[in-house]
Each structure stands twice: as structure tokens, then as C-alpha cells.
Write a protein that holds these residues in place. Structure first.
Motif, PDB file in Angstrom:
ATOM      1  N   ASP A 148       0.862  -1.180   0.000  1.00 41.53           N
ATOM      2  CA  ASP A 148       0.000   0.000   0.000  1.00 41.53           C
ATOM      3  C   ASP A 148       0.893   1.222   0.000  1.00 41.53           C
ATOM      4  O   ASP A 148       1.454   1.594   1.028  1.00 41.53           O
ATOM      5  N   SER A 149       1.083   1.827  -1.160  1.00 46.84           N
ATOM      6  CA  SER A 149       1.978   2.981  -1.303  1.00 46.84           C
ATOM      7  C   SER A 149       3.372   2.583  -0.836  1.00 46.84           C
ATOM      8  O   SER A 149       3.983   1.699  -1.411  1.00 46.84           O
ATOM      9  N   ASP A 150       3.880   3.225   0.254  1.00 47.09           N
ATOM     10  CA  ASP A 150       5.238   2.926   0.708  1.00 47.09           C
ATOM     11  C   ASP A 150       5.266   1.894   1.828  1.00 47.09           C
ATOM     12  O   ASP A 150       6.281   1.704   2.489  1.00 47.09           O
ATOM     13  N   ALA A 151       4.157   1.209   2.078  1.00 46.14           N
ATOM     14  CA  ALA A 151       4.079   0.214   3.141  1.00 46.14           C
ATOM     15  C   ALA A 151       3.963  -1.180   2.544  1.00 46.14           C
ATOM     16  O   ALA A 151       3.248  -1.389   1.569  1.00 46.14           O
ATOM     17  N   HIS A 152       4.686  -2.130   3.133  1.00 51.54           N
ATOM     18  CA  HIS A 152       4.712  -3.488   2.617  1.00 51.54           C
ATOM     19  C   HIS A 152       4.613  -4.478   3.776  1.00 51.54           C
ATOM     20  O   HIS A 152       5.153  -4.232   4.857  1.00 51.54           O
ATOM     21  N   LEU A 153       3.963  -5.606   3.537  1.00 47.16           N
ATOM     22  CA  LEU A 153       3.884  -6.687   4.507  1.00 47.16           C
ATOM     23  C   LEU A 153       4.329  -7.970   3.820  1.00 47.16           C
ATOM     24  O   LEU A 153       3.800  -8.325   2.762  1.00 47.16           O
ATOM     25  N   VAL A 154       5.285  -8.657   4.442  1.00 43.95           N
ATOM     26  CA  VAL A 154       5.925  -9.813   3.819  1.00 43.95           C
ATOM     27  C   VAL A 154       5.962 -10.975   4.806  1.00 43.95           C
ATOM     28  O   VAL A 154       6.184 -10.782   6.008  1.00 43.95           O
ATOM     29  N   VAL A 155       5.746 -12.194   4.313  1.00 43.50           N
ATOM     30  CA  VAL A 155       5.964 -13.406   5.092  1.00 43.50           C
ATOM     31  C   VAL A 155       7.210 -14.081   4.539  1.00 43.50           C
ATOM     32  O   VAL A 155       7.456 -14.048   3.321  1.00 43.50           O
ATOM     33  N   GLY A 156       8.004 -14.679   5.430  1.00 39.73           N
ATOM     34  CA  GLY A 156       9.241 -15.282   4.950  1.00 39.73           C
ATOM     35  C   GLY A 156       9.724 -16.410   5.835  1.00 39.73           C
ATOM     36  O   GLY A 156       9.229 -16.627   6.946  1.00 39.73           O
ATOM     37  N   VAL A 157      10.709 -17.145   5.311  1.00 41.56           N
ATOM     38  CA  VAL A 157      11.427 -18.153   6.095  1.00 41.56           C
ATOM     39  C   VAL A 157      12.917 -17.929   5.910  1.00 41.56           C
ATOM     40  O   VAL A 157      13.372 -17.460   4.860  1.00 41.56           O
ATOM     41  N   LEU A 158      13.677 -18.259   6.952  1.00 41.54           N
ATOM     42  CA  LEU A 158      15.134 -18.171   6.901  1.00 41.54           C
ATOM     43  C   LEU A 158      15.697 -19.540   7.255  1.00 41.54           C
ATOM     44  O   LEU A 158      15.194 -20.214   8.170  1.00 41.54           O
ATOM     45  N   ARG A 159      16.768 -19.942   6.543  1.00 39.03           N
ATOM     46  CA  ARG A 159      17.219 -21.328   6.621  1.00 39.03           C
ATOM     47  C   ARG A 159      18.722 -21.409   6.878  1.00 39.03           C
ATOM     48  O   ARG A 159      19.492 -20.533   6.480  1.00 39.03           O
ATOM     49  N   ARG A 160      19.105 -22.491   7.550  1.00 39.91           N
ATOM     50  CA  ARG A 160      20.513 -22.757   7.830  1.00 39.91           C
ATOM     51  C   ARG A 160      21.275 -23.092   6.542  1.00 39.91           C
ATOM     52  O   ARG A 160      20.671 -23.459   5.535  1.00 39.91           O
ATOM     53  N   ARG A 161      22.595 -23.033   6.633  1.00 37.70           N
ATOM     54  CA  ARG A 161      23.419 -23.480   5.492  1.00 37.70           C
ATOM     55  C   ARG A 161      23.121 -24.943   5.181  1.00 37.70           C
ATOM     56  O   ARG A 161      23.007 -25.331   4.022  1.00 37.70           O
ATOM     57  N   SER A 162      23.001 -25.740   6.231  1.00 30.85           N
ATOM     58  CA  SER A 162      22.778 -27.177   6.015  1.00 30.85           C
ATOM     59  C   SER A 162      21.407 -27.459   5.402  1.00 30.85           C
ATOM     60  O   SER A 162      21.215 -28.491   4.760  1.00 30.85           O
ATOM     61  N   GLN A 163      20.433 -26.564   5.603  1.00 30.95           N
ATOM     62  CA  GLN A 163      19.097 -26.742   5.025  1.00 30.95           C
ATOM     63  C   GLN A 163      19.035 -26.300   3.572  1.00 30.95           C
ATOM     64  O   GLN A 163      18.172 -26.753   2.814  1.00 30.95           O
ATOM     65  N   GLY A 164      19.935 -25.408   3.183  1.00 26.80           N
ATOM     66  CA  GLY A 164      20.018 -24.953   1.803  1.00 26.80           C
ATOM     67  C   GLY A 164      18.882 -24.017   1.413  1.00 26.80           C
ATOM     68  O   GLY A 164      17.991 -23.717   2.216  1.00 26.80           O
ATOM     69  N   PRO A 165      18.897 -23.528   0.170  1.00 25.04           N
ATOM     70  CA  PRO A 165      17.829 -22.633  -0.308  1.00 25.04           C
ATOM     71  C   PRO A 165      16.483 -23.346  -0.323  1.00 25.04           C
ATOM     72  O   PRO A 165      16.404 -24.574  -0.351  1.00 25.04           O
ATOM     73  N   LEU A 166      15.415 -22.568  -0.316  1.00 27.84           N
ATOM     74  CA  LEU A 166      14.058 -23.118  -0.330  1.00 27.84           C
ATOM     75  C   LEU A 166      13.724 -23.573  -1.757  1.00 27.84           C
ATOM     76  O   LEU A 166      13.593 -22.754  -2.673  1.00 27.84           O
TER      77      LEU A 166
END
Length: 358
Positions: free
Chosen positions: A132-150
């Protein structure tokens, strides 16, 4: 896929719109269901207000480094390539770190150097839920090196959960609008001139008295759903005041002046849960005041002399003060009246107060 965990996650997101605690549960389950180290919800706004971030509890509570993410510019598109891509992303477009940042940029980027790599969460994926204009809402996940990219099945699950999150975010936004109407309705009953904002800076409630002031004052108005000050310096101070209120839950005041007119904005925190920032959480009380009231008796004398065309040396001699004192008082008058200098003061034909009689 763990079917029981998957169903728990879906159910949690479908109920998330009812409160911030429900969102916390949902992102905790999402991290487990996608085989990630943590889940998060991030909202970011103007550069003068802090972002908010809900994170998986056991990680957020133990990794102090994650707390400096915002201070290092984690929500700044110029610094964070994930945010930069998110600004341009389509709704529900999945952004994955390996597509956006190469190994050389990882080595140079302060966020990877100071936060993501030391915390062992170098792999990130996110989906834009609402813009909405300059406002953003995001959902995300962060992963270990051993888990690798999603990738693969885990990516498909994440995208499914993101769509459930978007539906609940829409519901939370509607509840937030209703909360703003309740707040403004109560204030209108006592004749207050007030505006209720959500954390995105959007107006979710406004009283008739405030509408009247906004229609005539010329210093602040509602544009694209948000309060906007006519002068850029005033807008920056206003945004900073909101940021302080959100971060510290303390009252702030911003005074804007235009000639003999001035507007006082008192910024107050409202109680209640965060709920993604859609609920009314900041109250702006407006007061249209005369700029005369902003000036000390000495500054009123200085204003009268300035309007007669007097220079700093002449003002110092007339008032029997040092030149440094006169210059300091002149600067204070210009700042309070919103003028750049004497030429600006005279050109605008400022209607200042009369010099007080002896």
C-alpha cells in the motif's frame, strides 16, 4: 510431508487474523513445516519509522544479533536485496535469495556479514502479502546453510501458507479499519480533533473536528490515505515522532508554523496488540494555534523589528543585547514561523503580533 503438521499450519494461518499471538503461532509452525530455521512477518514503511518484525520465538529470543537487523538497514531497499526485490514484486511472487544475491554481494553486504551468516540463516525466501503505497507486509522463512535454499516440495508448501497468510491479513486489515472507526467515534463524542492511524501510517479513523482543521489549515492534509505535511522538514519530524511513539510508547509533539498560524500535532500511542499493524495504534490530536503563542516575549520584540526591516546589529542595539544573542533569537523566530530568512518573512507578508507596549 508431515500431514498433521501441515494441517496445523493451515489452521493456524486461517485463525491468524484475530490477533498477533495467532500470527506468532502460525509462523512458528510454518518454519517447522517447511524445514526452515525460522519464520517471520515483516512490515516496513517510510525510512523515518521503524519496521516491525514477528519471528519464530525460540530463535528471536536467543539470537541477540537479530535485534540489530533494523538498525543496520534490514528494511531499507538500498541495503537489503530481498527488500529491494520485494518493492517491485508481484503479489504472491516468491523471492529466493539464490536468485537475487550472488556470492560476491554476500561477502560485501552488511546484513549477511553482521546478521545472517553469524546466525546461520544465510538462505531466505519471502512472499509479498500486501503493498500500500510505501508500506509493505511480507511473510518469509530463513534457513541454515545445512538446510540450503528453499526449493522443491518445501517451496510449494511455503507458497501455500503464504496465500493463507494473505487471506488472514486482509481480514486483519478490515478489523483494523473497524477499530479506527470505534476510536474516532468515541473522540468525536467529546469534540476532539483527532486522527487514528495504523502502523502503516494509514488513516483508519478521523473525527469531524479534525476534518474541519485539515480542510482549512494548509499545513497538513490527508493524501493517498495518509497525513502529509506541506513542508518536507515538517513531514520528516512528523514521521520521526510516529516512529518514536511506536518504538517507545511515549507521547511526542510536533509544531508546524506558517506565518502567524501554527499547528500543534500531539502524537499518542494507543493500547492494544500489534495485529500486523492494521489496528489503530497511533492517535494524532490536532490543535490550530496562533504562532504568537509559540514566541517568547523577547522573540515577539525581535519579530516586530524584523518586520520593520531591521538587521541583526540593529536589533542587538535596539534591545541592548549582544549580537550573538540577537542572531540566536532571530534564528528561533524563523524556525518557529517556518521561514528561511528575513526576505521570506517579508515576502509572505507575515501577520505577526504587535510589539508589546512598555
Amino acid at each position: 510431508m508431515n500431514s498433521h503438521l501441515h494441517q496445523q499450519t493451515i489452521t493456524a494461518f486461517r485463525g491468524a487474523g484475530y490477533g498477533a499471538g495467532n500470527w506468532q503461532t502460525a509462523i512458528d509452525l510454518m518454519a517447522r513445516a517447511t524445514g526452515s530455521r525460522l519464520g517471520e512477518l515483516v512490515g516496513w514503511f517510510s525510512p523515518h519509522r521503524p519496521p516491525f518484525r514477528l519471528m519464530t520465538r525460540d530463535i528471536a529470543d536467543t539470537d541477540a544479533r537479530l535485534a540489530i537487523w533494523g538498525d543496520l538497514g534490514g528494511a531499507d531497499p538500498r541495503i537489503n536485496p530481498m527488500i529491494r526485490a520485494g518493492v517491485r514484486a508481484r503479489p504472491f511472487q516468491t523471492l529466493v535469495d539464490i536468485d537475487l544475491i550472488d556470492s560476491e554481494e554476500r561477502k560485501r553486504n552488511i546484513l549477511w556479514n553482521e546478521v545472517f551468516d553469524p546466525c546461520d540463516i544465510p538462505h531466505i525466501a519471502s512472499v509479498l502479502l500486501h503493498r500500500d503505497s510505501d508500506a509493505h507486509l511480507v511473510v518469509g522463512v530463513l534457513r541454515r546453510r545445512s538446510q540450503g535454499p528453499l526449493v522443491g516440495e518445501e517451496r510449494k508448501l511455503f507458497e501455500l501458507y503464504a496465500r493463507e497468510a494473505a487471506t488472514s491479513a486482509t481480514f486483519a486489515r478490515k478489523l483494523g479499519e473497524d477499530s479506527g472507526k470505534l476510536v474516532s467515534g468515541a473522540l468525536a463524542a467529546v469534540g476532539a480533533a483527532a486522527i487514528a492511524l495504523n502502523r502503516f501510517g494509514r488513516v483508519v479513523g478521523i473525527t469531524p473536528a479534525a476534518e474541519s482543521i485539515l480542510a482549512t489549515n494548509g499545513m497538513i492534509a490527508v493524501a493517498a490515505g495518509s497525513p502529509r505535511c506541506a513542508r518536507a522538514p515538517d513531514q520528516i519530524r512528523f514521521e520521526q515522532a510516529i516512529g518514536t511513539v511506536l518504538a517507545r510508547h511515549v507521547q511526542q509533539q510536533v509544531v508546524m508554523a506558517d506565518g502567524a498560524r501554527a499547528m500543534a500535532l500531539t502524537v499518542l500511542p494507543l493500547p492494544g496488540e500489534l495485529d500486523l499493524g492494521y489496528n489503530a495504534c497511533v492517535l494524532i490530536v490536532l490543535e490550530d494555534v496562533s504562532a504568537k503563542l509559540l514566541l517568547t516575549p523577547a522573540e515577539r520584540e525581535v519579530l516586530a523589528l524584523l518586520q520593520q526591516g531591521a538587521r541583526a546589529d540593529e536589533i542587538a542595539r535596539a534591545r541592548k543585547v549582544s549580537r550573538e544573542t540577537a542572531r540566536s533569537q532571530i534564528k528561533a523566530v524563523y524556525a518557529k514561523l517556518g521561514r528561511r530568512g528575513q526576505v521570506d518573512l517579508l515576502r509572505q507578508n507575515t501577520a505577526g503580533p504587535e510589539r508589546p507596549s512598555d
